[in-house]
Every structure is written in C-alpha cells, then in structure tokens.
Design a protein around this motif. Structure first.
Motif, PDB file in Angstrom:
ATOM      1  N   GLY A 675       0.808  -1.214   0.000  1.00  0.00           N
ATOM      2  CA  GLY A 675       0.000   0.000   0.000  1.00  0.00           C
ATOM      3  C   GLY A 675       0.842   1.265   0.000  1.00  0.00           C
ATOM      4  N   TRP A 676       0.168   2.395  -0.249  1.00  0.00           N
ATOM      5  CA  TRP A 676       0.782   3.719  -0.216  1.00  0.00           C
ATOM      6  C   TRP A 676       0.648   4.322   1.173  1.00  0.00           C
ATOM      7  N   SER A 677       1.626   5.089   1.543  1.00  0.00           N
ATOM      8  CA  SER A 677       1.548   5.795   2.830  1.00  0.00           C
ATOM      9  C   SER A 677       2.045   7.219   2.662  1.00  0.00           C
ATOM     10  N   GLY A 678       1.810   8.034   3.660  1.00  0.00           N
ATOM     11  CA  GLY A 678       2.174   9.448   3.591  1.00  0.00           C
ATOM     12  C   GLY A 678       0.956  10.270   3.250  1.00  0.00           C
ATOM     13  N   ALA A 679       1.045  11.106   2.208  1.00  0.00           N
ATOM     14  CA  ALA A 679      -0.079  11.948   1.811  1.00  0.00           C
ATOM     15  C   ALA A 679      -1.217  11.130   1.220  1.00  0.00           C
ATOM     16  N   VAL A 680      -0.946   9.882   0.860  1.00  0.00           N
ATOM     17  CA  VAL A 680      -1.972   9.008   0.271  1.00  0.00           C
ATOM     18  C   VAL A 680      -1.979   7.707   1.053  1.00  0.00           C
ATOM     19  N   ASN A 681      -3.171   7.237   1.393  1.00  0.00           N
ATOM     20  CA  ASN A 681      -3.311   5.941   2.038  1.00  0.00           C
ATOM     21  C   ASN A 681      -4.242   5.090   1.186  1.00  0.00           C
ATOM     22  N   SER A 682      -3.656   4.116   0.502  1.00  0.00           N
ATOM     23  CA  SER A 682      -4.443   3.279  -0.393  1.00  0.00           C
ATOM     24  C   SER A 682      -3.694   1.984  -0.625  1.00  0.00           C
ATOM     25  N   THR A 683      -4.451   0.911  -0.841  1.00  0.00           N
ATOM     26  CA  THR A 683      -3.836  -0.368  -1.192  1.00  0.00           C
ATOM     27  C   THR A 683      -3.951  -0.655  -2.683  1.00  0.00           C
ATOM     28  N   GLU A 684      -4.562   0.269  -3.422  1.00  0.00           N
ATOM     29  CA  GLU A 684      -4.642   0.107  -4.872  1.00  0.00           C
ATOM     30  C   GLU A 684      -3.263   0.340  -5.480  1.00  0.00           C
ATOM     31  N   GLN A 685      -2.864  -0.522  -6.390  1.00  0.00           N
ATOM     32  CA  GLN A 685      -1.544  -0.374  -6.983  1.00  0.00           C
ATOM     33  C   GLN A 685      -1.459   0.861  -7.880  1.00  0.00           C
ATOM     34  N   SER A 686      -2.548   1.189  -8.558  1.00  0.00           N
ATOM     35  CA  SER A 686      -2.570   2.356  -9.451  1.00  0.00           C
ATOM     36  C   SER A 686      -3.561   3.369  -8.927  1.00  0.00           C
ATOM     37  N   ILE A 687      -3.066   4.585  -8.713  1.00  0.00           N
ATOM     38  CA  ILE A 687      -3.913   5.639  -8.161  1.00  0.00           C
ATOM     39  C   ILE A 687      -3.670   6.942  -8.899  1.00  0.00           C
ATOM     40  N   SER A 688      -4.668   7.788  -8.890  1.00  0.00           N
ATOM     41  CA  SER A 688      -4.562   9.143  -9.433  1.00  0.00           C
ATOM     42  C   SER A 688      -4.626  10.106  -8.260  1.00  0.00           C
ATOM     43  N   VAL A 689      -3.636  11.004  -8.193  1.00  0.00           N
ATOM     44  CA  VAL A 689      -3.514  11.872  -7.020  1.00  0.00           C
ATOM     45  C   VAL A 689      -3.493  13.327  -7.467  1.00  0.00           C
ATOM     46  N   GLN A 690      -4.425  14.123  -6.953  1.00  0.00           N
ATOM     47  CA  GLN A 690      -4.401  15.561  -7.193  1.00  0.00           C
ATOM     48  C   GLN A 690      -3.797  16.233  -5.963  1.00  0.00           C
ATOM     49  N   LEU A 691      -2.659  16.862  -6.165  1.00  0.00           N
ATOM     50  CA  LEU A 691      -1.904  17.395  -5.037  1.00  0.00           C
ATOM     51  C   LEU A 691      -2.446  18.753  -4.620  1.00  0.00           C
ATOM     52  N   ALA A 692      -2.586  18.948  -3.327  1.00  0.00           N
ATOM     53  CA  ALA A 692      -3.025  20.241  -2.805  1.00  0.00           C
ATOM     54  C   ALA A 692      -1.862  21.021  -2.216  1.00  0.00           C
TER      55      ALA A 692
END
Length: 966
Positions: A675-692
């Motif tokens: 999974g992803w950690s930090g500003a994003v928490n997800s176990t999806e391998q592919s994610i789309s992230v809009q940064l603030a």
C-alpha cells in the motif's frame, strides 16, 4: 482483290522495315558510362536501324520477360536509317527527355526483347552476367556476333572486345596518419599505372600527366587514386588511399574522394548546383577516434538539406547501393548505439547553427536519446574532401524507410512516411488523411475519441515529441521540419521523428522567455512556421482531457529529469568540450566568428521557470506543488511517464496543483505491494492523485512468503570431471502451471559482458526443462539422448563459484543466485563429475543447504536425481481458501496474469468489466477442479484505463481492479 493485295504488300513492307531495327547494344550495369536527364546512371538498350528507310516505332514494345513481351510500349518514335535510339531501362516509365522503360536489366543475366505493335517478337538477345560499365553488343552494327566490349551508346560499335579486367594496382603504403612525408610505390603485374593525388579520375589519354613512372613523394595530406590499363582489358578497379600528413584531431575522420568535376563543374557539379537532386559517385573512408580505418567503400553522394545548403560548407548524404559495390555498411558508426547497419548517413553542417555553436541540434537530440522517441544519432568528425580539410561535419542518421526499418524491425516496403503537410516520402497519405478528417469532424473530448486516437497514434511518443518541441522553442516547427510514419498494418500507429531542431535553444534573438506553448497551439498563424494546418493535430489532441493532462504531466516529467537545468548544462558542456580542440580550425577554414555556448546555458538555466509559467497560463494548471516520492525495497514505481526501479528512489519533482498525477506500484518477483503511505493511504496499486500541497508519498513492499518462482535455475554444471567434460551448463525448470515464452530472455554470469540471449520462439511448457549449454558439440557428445538444450552461450562458469541471473525480455530479474565451491555448498560438484541439483524447485535456490550433489554426471533436461519428485510436490496439498490474487504485472500492456485458488471443484466464472459495469471479456466460464489456477488476459483490444476482474464460484465472489496502460 487489288485492295487485298495492296494491303498485304504494305503489311509485308512494314514487316521488312521492322526487321531492319535490331537490338544493337545493351548495358546491364551502368555506373559511370551514361547519365540520364536526372543525373542517374540507369541500364540502357541501344536500337539500330540497319535498313534504308525510316521505321516508325510507335506502339512497339520492349521487355525483359519472354512471357510478357508487351511489358513496355513506345509512344510516338521514329528511327532513321543508320541511326541509333538509346532507351534507358530505369524503371521510371517516362519520356520527359529520354525514353525510360518500366523495368531494369538484371546484371546477373537476363533476356531483352523487341516486339512490334502486334506483339510479334522482332529481335531478342540474352545478356549474360555483366560487369559494371561493360556493354554487351554486336561486333559491328547489326552484325550477328555479340561480344562484351567498350560501350558506345548512340554511336557505331567498334568491335573492341573486352578480354577481362586489368590487374589491380598494389600500393606500398596503407592509407592513414603519418607524422611526416612518405614515399609511395605502385606496382602491377602487367599494364601501365595511372594515378592522381587530388581526387580527379586518372586519364590514360593524357600519359604525360597521369602515367606512373616512379615513387610518389607525399609531403602533405593527399588522396591517391590509381588504376592500371591494359590493351583490350577493362581498366582495373580504382584503388583509393587517404594519406594524412601531420594532421592532428581529437575527432574521427571522414575522407571523401570524387572527381572535382562531380562537385564543382558549373553545369554538372552538385556543389555548384546544390538545388538539384543529383547524385554522384564517390569513395568514403572512415577513421575512428584512434585513427584506425573503420571502413572504406564506394558510394553515392548528394547535397542534403534546403536552407542550410546555402552555407559554404554543405551537408552531404552518403549512400550505399549495389551499383557502387555495396548496399550497406555493417559498422558501429555511432558508439553506444545498438544499430550497426546503415544504408546511408548524413554529413551535416549543423544546419542553421553552422555559424554558431555547431552543437545545438546535437544537444537537443542527446537530451532525449534514452527515451522512447525517434531521434537522430550524432557523432562529430573532422572531414577532408579530395585531401583538402573541409571542417567538422556532424555524422547523422539519414531519415528514410531504412532508418525506420532498422530502428523498429518493420518492413521498409510496408510503411507510410510523410513530411510537413501530408507530403508523401514513402507509401501514401490515406491513413493520415483519415485521422485528420476524424479529428476535424468529431468531439475530441469523449472517451470514444481517446480510444480512436490511441488506436492510430502512439500517444506516448507523440506527446513526448510535442512536449520536447515546446521546451526547445523550435521556431522552425511545426510548419516545417516535421516527418512522421506508421507501419501499414491494422495496428500500425503514427510516430514522429525529431530532427532539424537547431532553430531552438535561443538561436538568433529568441530567448528562454519565448512562449512556444501558445505558439504551437495557435489556431491562427503568428509566424511563418505555425500555420493552422500545422497546429491542428495538437490543438485537437488537447481537447481531450486525458491527453491534455498527459501532455502537462509529460512537460513536468521532462523538466524534473531530462530537461533539468543541471543535466542540460552538463550535456551542453560535454558536447562542446568534445569538439573544442577542432572548432577553431573549422571556423578559420570557413571564416566563421562562431558563438560560445553561453546563450544555450542561459536558456537551459531559465527555460524551466518560463516553461512552467507558459503551461500554467495556457492550461490554467495552477501553482507548482512538490511531490516527494519514495519506496521500500522490493518494487518499482511509475509516476506518469517516469519509471523508477528498485533502489532509484527517493525522487522530488514539481507538478501542478490542478492536474492529477498518476502513480503505479509494481512489486518485483517474490515481493508484494502493501500500500501507499504518507499523503496518500491506499492499497490500490494504481492511483490518481491531485496534489493540494507538497506531498510525501511512499510505496510499501514486502517479501511475499507465498511466492513461488515460475522459472527456476534448477541444476548447474560448473566444473566437469577430466574424463567427462560436456562443458558448463545450466538447467531451467518451469515451475508454473502454464507455458512461458522465453524469447529474448537473457542469462548472465557475474561478468555483465557474458550474456546469452534465448532465441525467438523459445517456449518452456509447464513442468518442462531447458538446458543452456556452453558447447553444443561437447554437450551432445556426452549427453547424446538429451535434446531439450540450446546454446552456445559463449562463456563458461567459474570453478570457484560466482553469481548468475536470468533476466526476462523486460529486463527484470526472474531468478538469481550465487553458488560456491566451499561449504555449505556440496563440494562433490567441483571437478569430481557431479552437478549441483536443487532438491525441490519450489524452495529458495539461493540457499546452499537446498542443493545436493547429483548422482553420476547429473540429469540435464530431466528430474533431478536428488529432488523430491515434482509430481509429488504438485499433488501434496490443495488450497484451503478461496482467493483471487492481484494481477501481475500491474499496470500492464497488453497482457497480464491472474491467479486464483479454488478449495473445491465447482462451476467458476472470471470476467472483466469496465468502470461502468459493462462486461468486456470472459476469461473463465465452466467447471473447474480444486487447486491453484492462473490465466493470462490480453487487453490489446481495449483502451487504456482502469478495469475490474471478478471471480465467482460456489456462492463466493471477489473482485479486484487493474490498470491497462498503452
């Protein structure tokens, strides 16, 4: 009755007249004898009227095929008594100045036929295999006897038979570099020797000037051109030698030799008539950085370029053709470049940058040469023409169908290659016109439009090409210097070729502040090079939100990596330093003031800031935000177009507030994604992230304790016994439940130069073995019953232990280990005749305790003598739980694998859906036995995007997402 007799009489008279016209002389290999109106040297056929009356040839035929005598037909033509008509067998099929047939004559031997308007054969001759510039003709005009002779096109045959070719001249000194004067001696067994030292053709008619009489003293750089002459023999082959006396250069050297008449004659020379598309014969020699002769070949040369051809030093295309002796060269013309076969190359004068740095275009091409874009290789060289110093040329690839075929492995006769506004170079423009029609008449913002564009355009390469041009601020584009191509197949996609970009990087008065984003997307012409037709494609592309975001992120990716200021400055300085020892002499030769690289360096330092502002203003993409990306050991991470291998992170880069970035995590073999950690928490391998805001993101991987390698290094023979030596070998085993294509996989030992690539078509079935052998003969002799082996690897294994690895076609390590000849590794495998055998193919083969010494000399291509039987292992247990694993690889293009476990027999379905819930594929639908299963999915017919696969059986159901990226 009288009318009938009159008709027959007239017909008989025409027949008699026709018999008077004969094939009189033929040349099947014309290189220097006769030129046509285009300056080419086609084959030719001479007809002769031996009668007393004119003969009207209108409607008559010439052919090189007795089964198709009406192959090519004359228009209106009359041949007078005692006159000659020369027809070029050029395959041009025209009569602009001379008659040209629609066929050529094969130099290896071919029939030529002349027929009347009714298709009746009047004359025919079989032309034997021919030498260059030797004709096959009647001994005298219209005579019955034929001989090889000195050619006389359009004039009387003289009966001067050719007995063969004069002996080749021997030269006492090799060409090359000498610190002081040399003395060169020439010799030949029989005949007279003629020579020149200025590139001109030796003329035997001027014995006083050209006849060799004794040793030649060479005190300065010269080119020797010598032949021998013997009565009734063809002149010997021309021998060329380039002698460089007291020449100092750090660069490789190109020497061109051609009669000055070919270059500088007012009416014939290609240098003085540079707007003409003329080709002339020449000889080229290449000396590498150490001044060793790389190649020396006869060739054709022509002036290359348009505007840049106005400079005093003109670009020259060098072409290799069978007419000159070779159709290609096999030589590593560009260091660190995989391709070594070239049918042509260009000696480029640096184009519009000729007066300035001489490296602008080369810098911009070098900046992206590690990316998936069609660019041009570069190598600077010192040049000499006919022994005269000619300055620095940039050796470049020549863009043609062969450039594309060599780089992409496609058929050069099955492509469309266009330039500028759909002008055809090769093939046709039909497919591209359909693309332009589609984007001009459809709503480009839809998913359907994206799917269409993705099916006909290599979007990754296209977007990279446009983003690069925008950064370079190439103001001579997109209205000019644009070439693009596709393979003529149902799945062929358009790609663009980066060339002629030296108008960028601050050439002339333009600086880093130039807004090329607005320029390249403008719907109206704001300068000569952005007319509406030239900006249409990119304007329509960015109407699609997905492509628009991909373009913006591609710009950001480049500014964060390849176009990062420090890297660009390093490339500028490196290329400038490379020619620094020679650029002074070059500028002196051509009386150029030159320019330092200061303007380019300023551009490199300031361009990223301006570029981000231009993107922000045009796309309303928001403020800069920073992403700090990291990953734990065991996986790869993709950020938009950037691919970070295990160990290449952390990474920090600037992106835009209003544009989401795409992240994908891919575990290596033997690892899993947690999974992803930090500003994003997800176990999806592919994610789309809009940064603030500034974001710290980490991809987390861990060892997959349930992982079993599919292809295993299963047995090793590294030090044979003296009395039984089959050579070193390694056995691979397919530990999976499906066949695996091993094409282009590679096996290495600890020396990275020791690489064995498995050939195309190598497929290993489930439960099967494959042996990689060092020595085919030795292995077959000692194991005559083993057939499932390939080789030769070309290298052996160390007797004292070493590292080895198996790498798939994507460069990923599939299996690796380091064996040793010390405990705890079995000592019996070191020279006593035994091999190392893995006791179980499902366990860790990097652990010494999992190996044993074989019984006898090992079991190559079969179950190991010390192994738990594979069948027993496979049937030892059944899965206890219903599971659906994450596909691998993910994201994928276009295939991926899906594993699942069924604890009991039953009907099972495995289907794929899009995000709207629409079924797009059924992978499984039927009764399945309990056990571990794996199936491959091919998404080549689907558009890029996120999809869902769902497994259902016995009332149980599970679904997962996966990402298709093309």
């Amino acid at each position: 009755m009288k009318r009938l007799l009159l008709f027959l009489l007239m017909a008989a008279m025409n027949f008699v007249y026709a018999q008077d016209v004969v094939i009189n002389e033929v040349m099947a290999s014309n290189t220097t004898t006769l030129f046509d109106e285009d300056g080419d040297t086609p084959d030719w056929i001479e007809l002769y009227n031996a009668g007393a009356n004119p003969v009207n040839l209108t409607g008559y035929f010439l052919s090189d095929d007795s089964t198709a005598v009406i192959k090519w037909q004359f228009g209106e033509a009359v041949i007078n008594p005692g006159d000659y008509l020369v027809v070029f067998a050029s395959d041009k099929d025209t009569n602009m100045v001379n008659w040209h047939t629609n066929f050529k004559i094969t130099a290896s031997g071919e029939k030529v036929l002349l027929s009347d308007a009714s298709g009746n054969v009047i004359d025919q001759i079989y032309v034997p295999a021919s030498l260059s510039d030797v004709s096959y003709g009647r001994t005298t005009d219209a005579a019955s006897q034929w001989i090889f002779q000195t050619p006389t096109p359009g004039t009387a045959n003289n009966g001067s038979a050719i007995m063969g070719t004069a002996d080749t001249v021997s030269v006492s000194m090799d060409g090359g570099f000498y610190p002081s004067s040399i003395s060169v001696e020439l010799s030949v067994a029989e005949g007279e020797i003629y020579y020149t030292l200025d590139g001109s053709d030796p003329d035997p008619a001027d014995r006083a000037t050209y006849l060799y009489s004794g040793p030649i003293q060479i005190n300065e750089t010269k080119v020797l051109k010598t032949i021998s002459i013997r009565t009734n023999y063809l002149p010997s082959p021309v021998i060329f030698r380039s002698y460089f006396i007291n020449e100092n250069t750090q660069l490789p050297v190109v020497s061109l030799v051609t009669d000055p008449y070919n270059l500088f004659d007012n009416n014939y020379g290609i240098y003085t008539n540079f707007t003409q598309d003329w080709e002339r014969p020449a000889h080229v020699e290449f000396f590498d950085d150490d001044k060793n002769l790389g190649f020396a070949e006869n060739c054709g040369i022509e002036i290359y370029g348009s505007q840049s051809a106005n400079w005093d030093q003109k670009s020259i295309a060098v072409k290799f053709k069978n007419d000159y002796g070779v159709s290609k060269i096999d030589y590593p013309l560009f260091p660190d470049f995989d391709l070594t076969t070239f049918k042509a190359f260009v000696l480029r004068n640096a184009g519009n940058d000729w007066q300035y740095t001489h490296i602008r275009d080369a810098v911009m091409q070098t900046l992206v040469r590690d990316l998936d874009i069609d660019y041009l290789e570069y190598r600077p060289a010192t040049s000499f023409i006919n022994g005269q110093y000619w300055g620095i040329y940039n050796i470049r690839e020549k863009i043609n169908e062969h450039y594309i075929a060599n780089r992409h492995g496609v058929d050069p006769d099955n492509i469309d290659l266009l330039e500028n506004n759909m002008e055809v170079i090769v093939g046709d423009s039909i497919a591209y016109a359909q693309l332009i029609d589609y984007i001009s008449t459809n709503d480009m913002s839809t998913d359907a439009a994206y799917a269409y564009l993705d099916s006909v355009i290599d979007l990754d390469e296209c977007i990279l090409y446009f983003a690069s041009q925008a950064y370079y601020d190439n103001l001579d584009w997109p209205g000019t210097n644009i070439k693009f191509w596709r393979e003529r197949t149902p799945n062929g996609k358009w790609r663009w070729i980066l060339f002629g970009v030296e108008f960028g990087f601050g050439l002339y008065a333009h600086g880093p502040e130039e807004d090329h984003i607005t320029f390249m997307f403008s719907p109206v012409e704001t300068r000569y090079s952005n007319p509406p037709w030239a900006t249409l494609l990119q304007r329509k592309l960015i109407e699609n939100p997905t492509i628009r975001n991909r373009f913006i992120n591609q710009v950001s990716d480049l500014l964060n990596t390849n176009f990062q200021s420090d890297r660009v400055v390093e490339v500028i300085n490196r290329l400038a330093d490379h020619i620094s020892g020679d650029i002074g002499r070059h500028r002196s030769r051509w009386k150029l003031a030159g320019e330092s690289t200061a303007k380019m360096i300023t551009f490199a330092q300031q361009r990223p800031g301006y570029m981000r502002t231009h993107v922000r203003n045009y796309f309303n993409s928001g403020l800069d935000v920073t992403i700090n990306l990291d990953a734990t050991e065991g996986g790869k991470v993709t950020l938009n177009t950037l691919h970070f291998e295990d160990g290449e992170l952390p990474f920090s880069g600037k992106y835009f507030l209003n544009v989401p970035v795409e992240l994908t995590a891919t575990p290596l073999e033997g690892y899993k994604f947690d999974g992803w950690s930090g500003a994003v928490n997800s176990t999806e391998q592919s994610i789309s992230v809009q940064l603030a805001r500034t974001a710290n993101i980490t991809a987390n991987f861990s060892v997959d304790t349930d992982y079993v390698r599919e292809i295993v290094i299963n047995e090793i023979n590294y030090n044979s016994a003296d009395d039984f030596d089959p050579g070193d070998w390694v056995e691979l085993y397919n530990n999976s439940d499906h066949s695996i294509d091993l094409s282009d996989w590679a096996f290495f030992d600890s020396d990275e130069t020791h690489k064995f690539v498995l050939p195309q078509g190598t497929v290993l079935e489930t439960g099967a073995y494959l042996v990689l052998v060092e020595d085919d003969s030795a292995f077959s002799t000692n194991f005559p019953n083993v057939a499932n082996f390939i080789g030769e690897t070309g290298f052996g294994l160390s007797g004292s232990g070493e590292f080895m690895k198996l790498v798939n076609s994507d460069g990923q390590i599939v299996d690796s280990l380091t064996y040793d000849d010390l405990e705890p590794w079995p000592l019996e495998a070191d020279g006593t005749g035994a091999t190392l055998e893995l006791t179980n193919p499902t366990i860790d083969n990097s652990v010494a305790e999992n190996w044993k010494a074989s019984a006898g000399h090992g079991t190559p291509g079969a179950v190991n003598s010390q192994s738990t039987h594979v069948a027993e292992e496979n049937s030892a247990s059944l899965p206890q739980l219903f599971t659906l694993s994450q596909n691998y690889p993910n994201p994928f293009n276009p295939t991926t694998n899906i594993r699942y476990s069924l604890p009991r027999d039953g009907h099972a379905t495995l289907k794929v859906f899009d995000l709207l819930g629409r079924e797009v594929a059924t992978l499984v639908d039927g009764v399945h036995q309990a056990g571990e299963h794996e199936i491959a999915f091919n998404g080549s017919d689907l558009a890029s995007g996120v999809y869902v696969y769902r497994l259902e059986t016995n009332g149980l159901s599970e679904a997962k997402k996966f990402l298709l990226l093309k």
